[in-house]
Write an enzyme that holds these catalytic residues in place. Structure first.
Site, PDB file in Angstrom:
ATOM      1  CG  ASP A 190      -6.277   5.294   3.884  1.00 17.37           C
ATOM      2  OD1 ASP A 190      -5.898   6.460   3.687  1.00 17.37           O
ATOM      3  OD2 ASP A 190      -6.363   4.770   5.008  1.00 17.37           O
ATOM      4  CE1 TYR A 247      -9.271   9.692  10.907  1.00 12.16           C
ATOM      5  CE2 TYR A 247     -11.472   8.941  11.489  1.00 12.16           C
ATOM      6  CZ  TYR A 247     -10.556   9.341  10.540  1.00 12.16           C
ATOM      7  OH  TYR A 247     -10.934   9.401   9.220  1.00 12.16           O
TER       8      TYR A 247
HETATM    9 MG    MG Z   1      -5.761   1.612   7.763  1.00 12.39          MG
END
Ligand code: MG
Ligand code: ADP
Length: 415
Positions: A190, A247
């Site tokens: 990201d 996760y």
């Molecule tokens: Mg995020």
């Protein structure tokens, strides 16, 4: 049936105005400048970043804007338009990892991480305005940390923001902020997307830790208009799931598998399978060496997903959109069946998009909610999103929201 809503991106001027106005209201003077950073959407290559694999994000036109002024002392104050009356204040001099609760951990953690690197960052005042949907798998968190990193880089004269290779230092600070201040696990895609993407290109990011900043990205032309295509993002608005444990569990399983296979990470396994004379047989032998059905499934996803990224890049470069779309579909199906990170909203949205003529449709981001993307013919985004919204209404799901995605620019100064 209700009409599906699209979230529009702010223009640079509108975003800068909103952030500046909030800054003036909170701190009683004009900011030194305004910077912004985009959210991202990953085209293909999911849950590969922490396996040293490949992924292919683009920067969204949707951005988070930060108005900033440096201070002479070590006090840092932040405020967001989402909660304009709540100014969060800390003293950077005695800030420790995990020392800030709530949203303010994201920007304040960036200042902390830069200071941990012994960089000359002191106090500042900042105000945020954003059009990136929060928690929709489009990385509003990276838009916030990366806009902060670039702004602090410039107001404190660090000099990392001007060149792509230097930005890697800012990427690292943004990752550390998420991991160590906000307590959110993140694999690094990201932040690289938000700081390193180029307009008109998808970023092929190679997450092998041994690569330098000059080696780990390549810009792949991703001109949707030239191909008469559109990429529509549909945020399912699925109720928020407690996905952090999931996760972490996926990551741990991958690490354990790598240990059993005697490799540093699953990328090594994926590469040796890709190079072998008979990749199917090599994959089978790898999976046979693993002790549990669950671990086999997780590894099969990671290994095949890394190959799908390579194949997608090749297909798009050859204008083979049908094949590119099939690879997106295969990615989703693998995330659903083998990685088990989808929810009914994601699977239904993908199915409806495919039934309505998408070349490919898949969940994007970590899963357990969030968004899907669909690659459709130019002019069809609205219709496809509407079909998804209609089906959601029939099933009693939350109303989804959509946005038009195209490969936009990375973090920059707006004013
Ligand atoms: Mg995020
Ligand atoms: P995503 O990155 O997919 O949007 P995350 O859970 O990683 O989802 O990050 C969302 C969190 O980031 C929010 O809960 C909030 O704490 C913080 N955040 C992001 N953008 C803003 C904003 N503009 N104002 C306040 N907080 C924000």
């Amino acid at each position: 049936m209700a009409e599906v809503e699209f979230t529009d991106a702010f223009t640079s001027a509108a975003g800068a105005d909103l952030a500046s106005a909030l800054f003036e209201k909170a701190y009683g003077q004009a900011p030194t400048g305004v910077w912004s950073a985009p959210g991202r959407v990953n085209i293909i290559g999911e849950h590969t970043d922490y396996n040293a694999g490949l992924c292919l994000p683009i920067a969204l036109p949707h951005r988070t804007f930060i108005a900033v002024s440096p201070r002479k002392d070590t006090k840092a104050r932040v405020v967001s338009a989402m909660n304009p009356d709540d100014v969060v204040e800390v003293d950077l001099a005695d800030l420790k990892a995990g020392g800030v609760e709530g949203w303010a951990a994201y920007p304040l953690g960036v200042a902390w991480a830069l200071r941990e690197k012994k960089l000359p960052v002191s106090g500042f005042d900042a105000a945020f305005a954003s059009c990136v949907p929060l928690g929709g798998g489009l990385s509003s968190s990276a838009a916030m940390t990366c806009s902060t990193a670039l702004a602090l880089d410039e107001v404190f004269g660090l000099g990392y923001g001007q060149m792509d290779a230097g930005r890697v230092t800012l990427v690292e600070a943004a990752i550390r902020s998420e991991n160590e201040m906000a307590g959110a696990a993140t694999g690094g895609m990201d932040q690289s997307a938000s700081l390193r993407c180029q307009e008109g290109y998808a970023l092929l990011l190679d997450c092998r830790p041994e690569l330098t900043a000059l080696e780990n990205v390549s810009q792949k032309p991703f001109d949707l208009t030239a191909h008469n295509l559109e990429l529509v993002v549909i945020d399912t608005q699925a109720p928020h799931q407690l996905n952090d444990g999931q996760y972490a569990e996926r990551r741990r399983t991958c690490e354990e598998a790598a240990e059993i296979l005697g490799v540093a990470n699953l990328r090594v396994t994926a590469d040796s399978i890709a190079r072998s004379d008979d990749p199917f047989q090599a994959l089978k032998e790898t999976l046979d060496a693993l002790p549990s059905e669950t671990m086999k499934k997780r590894v099969r996803h990671v290994v095949t997903e890394i190959q799908r990224v390579r194949d997608f890049v090749a297909a798009f470069a050859q204008d083979d959109i049908a094949r590119a779309g099939r690879l997106m579909n295969a990615s989703h199906d693998s995330l659903a069946a083998d990685y088990e990170v989808t929810v009914p909203e994601l699977d239904v949205a993908v199915a409806v998009a495919r039934e309505n003529g998408a070349y490919g449709a898949r969940m994007t981001g970590g899963g357990f909610g969030g968004s899907i993307i669909a690659l459709v013919d130019k002019g069809r985004s609205h219709e496809v999103a509407q079909k998804v919204a209609d089906e959601f209404e029939r099933r009693g799901f939350n109303a989804p929201r959509a946005l038009a995605a195209f490969p936009a620019a990375s973090a920059s100064r707006d004013r």
